[in-house]
Motif scaffolding. Structure first.
Motif, PDB file in Angstrom:
ATOM      1  N   ALA B   2     -21.891   1.142   3.607  1.00 53.42           N
ATOM      2  CA  ALA B   2     -21.841  -0.169   2.931  1.00 53.42           C
ATOM      3  C   ALA B   2     -20.409  -0.697   2.882  1.00 53.42           C
ATOM      4  N   LYS B   3     -20.293  -1.979   3.161  1.00 48.23           N
ATOM      5  CA  LYS B   3     -18.969  -2.600   3.126  1.00 48.23           C
ATOM      6  C   LYS B   3     -18.683  -3.106   1.714  1.00 48.23           C
ATOM      7  N   THR B   4     -17.405  -3.112   1.381  1.00 51.27           N
ATOM      8  CA  THR B   4     -17.005  -3.683   0.086  1.00 51.27           C
ATOM      9  C   THR B   4     -16.365  -5.041   0.327  1.00 51.27           C
ATOM     10  N   THR B   5     -16.886  -6.013  -0.399  1.00 50.46           N
ATOM     11  CA  THR B   5     -16.407  -7.392  -0.296  1.00 50.46           C
ATOM     12  C   THR B   5     -15.477  -7.704  -1.462  1.00 50.46           C
ATOM     13  N   PHE B   6     -14.424  -8.424  -1.161  1.00 48.00           N
ATOM     14  CA  PHE B   6     -13.496  -8.830  -2.232  1.00 48.00           C
ATOM     15  C   PHE B   6     -13.400 -10.347  -2.298  1.00 48.00           C
ATOM     16  N   PHE B  25     -13.943 -11.292   2.172  1.00 44.40           N
ATOM     17  CA  PHE B  25     -15.410 -11.298   2.081  1.00 44.40           C
ATOM     18  C   PHE B  25     -16.018 -10.705   3.347  1.00 44.40           C
ATOM     19  N   LYS B  28     -22.741 -11.531   4.825  1.00 47.91           N
ATOM     20  CA  LYS B  28     -23.269 -12.872   4.558  1.00 47.91           C
ATOM     21  C   LYS B  28     -23.244 -13.187   3.056  1.00 47.91           C
ATOM     22  N   GLY B  29     -23.365 -14.455   2.753  1.00 48.15           N
ATOM     23  CA  GLY B  29     -23.537 -14.836   1.351  1.00 48.15           C
ATOM     24  C   GLY B  29     -22.366 -15.566   0.727  1.00 48.15           C
TER      25      GLY B  29
END
Lengths: 149, 64
Positions: B2-6, B25, B28-29
């Motif tokens: 899983a990637k971590t988005t900032f 980021f 998607k989203g």
């Protein structure tokens, strides 16, 4: 002089966030009144005022004059109110006396506090976790993270 | 994995204007994130992630 004037603050739309912002500005939770039905404001003599409304100046979120004296003016303050309109937005009701302290600069800082509270709430609804904040050059940076998706 | 988005939001302490930085980021989203923050008030600036800008410009070209 206790004449009130109305200052629209279109950013404020949520009473709970406004209350959280006022707490961030130093007011205690028990010093902030929240009323579903707007209540009467009083001047420094304890008299009900009628400057913006012939039926009485009324507001939904109220800082009573004792709290305003304690945190802002240290003098003969009147109540400060935030009246919620039909579209959900608020106007600040601030007396001429208190506008020396609760001025545009104070409203600006309160708006910044409101924005901080709103951003944290919106980010949480999007599944973000608050990582931390730092202040530099008159700005607050809030960082959020989200795993997956 | 899983990637971590900032996401970073910068708020001006004098007036509450703010900008949203989505350069960290992942995935998607980001549209939904921008939309959620815009409910507070219009951000003064949105720094989009590079691939979002690329896709958005491609979509504009296709529409032409």
């Amino acid at each position: 002089m206790s004449k009130y004037s109305t200052n629209p603050v279109p950013t404020f739309k949520d009473a709970a966030l406004l209350i959280a912002a006022l707490q961030e500005m130093g007011f205690e939770a028990n010093e902030i009144e929240h009323h579903a039905i707007a209540q009467q404001l009083f001047d420094y003599h304890g008299q009900p005022t009628k400057y913006t409304d012939r039926n009485g100046d009324k507001a939904n979120v109220i800082l009573r004059r004792t709290a305003v004296n304690r945190h802002l003016s240290g003098g003969a303050s009147n109540d400060i109110g935030f009246k919620q309109h039909g579209d959900g937005s608020f106007s600040a009701l601030i007396s001429q006396y208190d506008s020396a302290y609760a001025n545009n600069q104070w409203i600006g800082k309160l708006t910044a506090a409101y924005t901080r509270q709103s951003v944290i709430q919106k980010a949480a609804k999007q599944g973000f976790k608050f990582v931390g904040s730092r202040q530099e050059n008159g700005k607050t940076k809030l960082q959020f993270s989200r795993v997956g998706r | 994995m899983a990637k971590t988005t900032f996401v970073t939001v910068e708020i001006d302490d004098s007036d509450g204007s703010f900008s949203v930085d989505l350069t960290g980021f992942e995935g998607k989203g980001c549209d939904a994130v921008i939309k959620a923050f815009a409910e507070i008030s219009e951000p003064s600036k949105v720094i989009e992630k590079p691939e979002y800008k690329f896709v958005a410009s491609q979509q504009k070209q296709i529409r032409k």
